[in-house]
Design a protein around this motif. Sequence first.
Motif, short mmCIF file in Angstrom:
data_model
loop_
_atom_site.label_atom_id
_atom_site.label_comp_id
_atom_site.label_asym_id
_atom_site.label_seq_id
_atom_site.Cartn_x
_atom_site.Cartn_y
_atom_site.Cartn_z
N GLU A 60 77.74 10.25 59.51
CA GLU A 60 76.62 10.66 58.67
C GLU A 60 75.94 9.41 58.14
OE1 GLU A 60 75.80 13.42 54.74
OE2 GLU A 60 77.39 13.96 56.14
N LEU A 61 74.61 9.44 58.12
CA LEU A 61 73.88 8.34 57.52
C LEU A 61 73.12 8.87 56.32
CD1 LEU A 61 70.59 8.44 58.18
CD2 LEU A 61 71.35 7.60 60.38
N CYS A 62 72.80 7.96 55.40
CA CYS A 62 72.07 8.32 54.20
C CYS A 62 71.09 7.20 53.87
CB CYS A 62 73.05 8.52 53.03
SG CYS A 62 72.27 9.13 51.52
N ALA A 63 69.87 7.59 53.48
CA ALA A 63 68.85 6.63 53.08
C ALA A 63 68.07 7.20 51.91
CB ALA A 63 67.92 6.35 54.27
N PHE A 64 67.42 6.30 51.13
CA PHE A 64 66.70 6.72 49.95
C PHE A 64 65.40 5.94 49.83
CE2 PHE A 64 65.65 6.41 45.44
CZ PHE A 64 65.71 7.74 45.04
N ALA A 65 64.30 6.64 49.55
CA ALA A 65 63.01 5.99 49.29
C ALA A 65 62.11 6.94 48.52
CB ALA A 65 62.33 5.59 50.60
N ASP A 66 61.40 6.41 47.55
CA ASP A 66 60.37 7.15 46.82
C ASP A 66 60.88 8.47 46.24
OD1 ASP A 66 58.54 5.12 47.54
OD2 ASP A 66 58.07 6.15 49.42
N GLY A 67 62.10 8.46 45.72
CA GLY A 67 62.65 9.65 45.09
C GLY A 67 63.18 10.70 46.05
N VAL A 68 63.23 10.37 47.33
CA VAL A 68 63.72 11.30 48.36
C VAL A 68 64.88 10.64 49.08
CG1 VAL A 68 63.11 12.52 50.49
CG2 VAL A 68 61.43 12.30 48.67
N TRP A 69 65.92 11.42 49.35
CA TRP A 69 67.00 10.91 50.17
C TRP A 69 67.14 11.75 51.42
CZ3 TRP A 69 67.78 13.04 45.39
CH2 TRP A 69 68.60 14.15 45.30
N LEU A 70 67.60 11.09 52.45
CA LEU A 70 67.77 11.71 53.76
C LEU A 70 69.22 11.54 54.18
CD1 LEU A 70 66.77 12.80 56.57
CD2 LEU A 70 66.32 10.41 57.16
N ARG A 71 69.80 12.62 54.67
CA ARG A 71 71.12 12.56 55.28
C ARG A 71 70.97 13.08 56.71
NH1 ARG A 71 73.06 15.56 50.59
NH2 ARG A 71 73.16 17.25 52.10
N VAL A 72 71.57 12.38 57.64
CA VAL A 72 71.63 12.84 59.03
C VAL A 72 73.10 12.91 59.40
CG1 VAL A 72 71.00 12.41 61.43
CG2 VAL A 72 69.43 11.73 59.60
N ALA A 73 73.56 14.10 59.74
CA ALA A 73 74.97 14.31 60.09
C ALA A 73 75.05 14.83 61.52
CB ALA A 73 75.61 15.31 59.14
N GLY A 74 75.99 14.28 62.28
CA GLY A 74 76.17 14.73 63.66
C GLY A 74 77.20 13.88 64.36
N LYS A 75 77.13 13.95 65.65
CA LYS A 75 78.05 13.20 66.51
C LYS A 75 77.26 12.06 67.14
CE LYS A 75 80.41 14.17 70.81
NZ LYS A 75 80.81 15.22 71.73
N LEU A 76 77.83 10.85 67.12
CA LEU A 76 77.19 9.70 67.75
C LEU A 76 77.82 9.46 69.11
CD1 LEU A 76 76.62 7.33 64.73
CD2 LEU A 76 74.87 8.21 66.28
N VAL A 77 76.99 9.47 70.14
CA VAL A 77 77.44 9.36 71.53
C VAL A 77 76.99 8.02 72.11
CG1 VAL A 77 77.29 10.39 73.83
CG2 VAL A 77 77.27 11.86 71.80
N ARG A 78 77.93 7.28 72.64
CA ARG A 78 77.63 5.99 73.28
C ARG A 78 76.81 6.21 74.54
NH1 ARG A 78 82.58 2.25 74.79
NH2 ARG A 78 82.42 1.60 72.63
N ASP A 79 75.78 5.38 74.72
CA ASP A 79 74.97 5.39 75.94
C ASP A 79 75.04 3.99 76.54
OD1 ASP A 79 73.01 5.51 77.92
OD2 ASP A 79 71.62 6.68 76.68
N ASP A 80 75.76 3.86 77.65
CA ASP A 80 75.98 2.54 78.24
C ASP A 80 74.88 2.10 79.21
OD1 ASP A 80 78.31 1.51 77.03
OD2 ASP A 80 79.57 2.82 78.24
N ARG A 81 73.84 2.91 79.35
CA ARG A 81 72.76 2.50 80.25
C ARG A 81 72.00 1.30 79.70
NH1 ARG A 81 68.92 7.20 80.66
NH2 ARG A 81 69.48 7.34 78.45
#
Length: 130
Positions: A60-81
Amino acid sequence: MKEVYDFLKKCDVYYLATVDGDQPRVRPFGTIDIFEDKLYIQTGKCKDVSHQLQANPKAELCAFADGVWLRVAGKLVRDDRREPKAHMLDAYPSLQKMYSPDDDNTEVLYFEDAVATFSSFTAAPRTIKL
């Protein structure tokens, strides 16, 4: 997805959480890219974060700007290309001193089955499926 990307670019820094055994780990990240309609991050395969994501790809990632925060939750998949690595490094030329699309260390990962949630104290949460 573009809205999520634009928000993370505006923030410059977001925080990525992974799991290390039974211990959560959080660290700052700054790379974000859209390639083939997927949201990508970048790291090095030699780093602890890479090893943690290979053992448990939920993140999960989290970021904050201008009074708003964002969370992105999921699975991170390696791409070797080579192509997504080159695309990422073209977007972040300063990283080309440390990484190459042709080395064995550069790693790009994309979010799969992810949900982005925008939140604030002034509006109801809003989610976007990636």
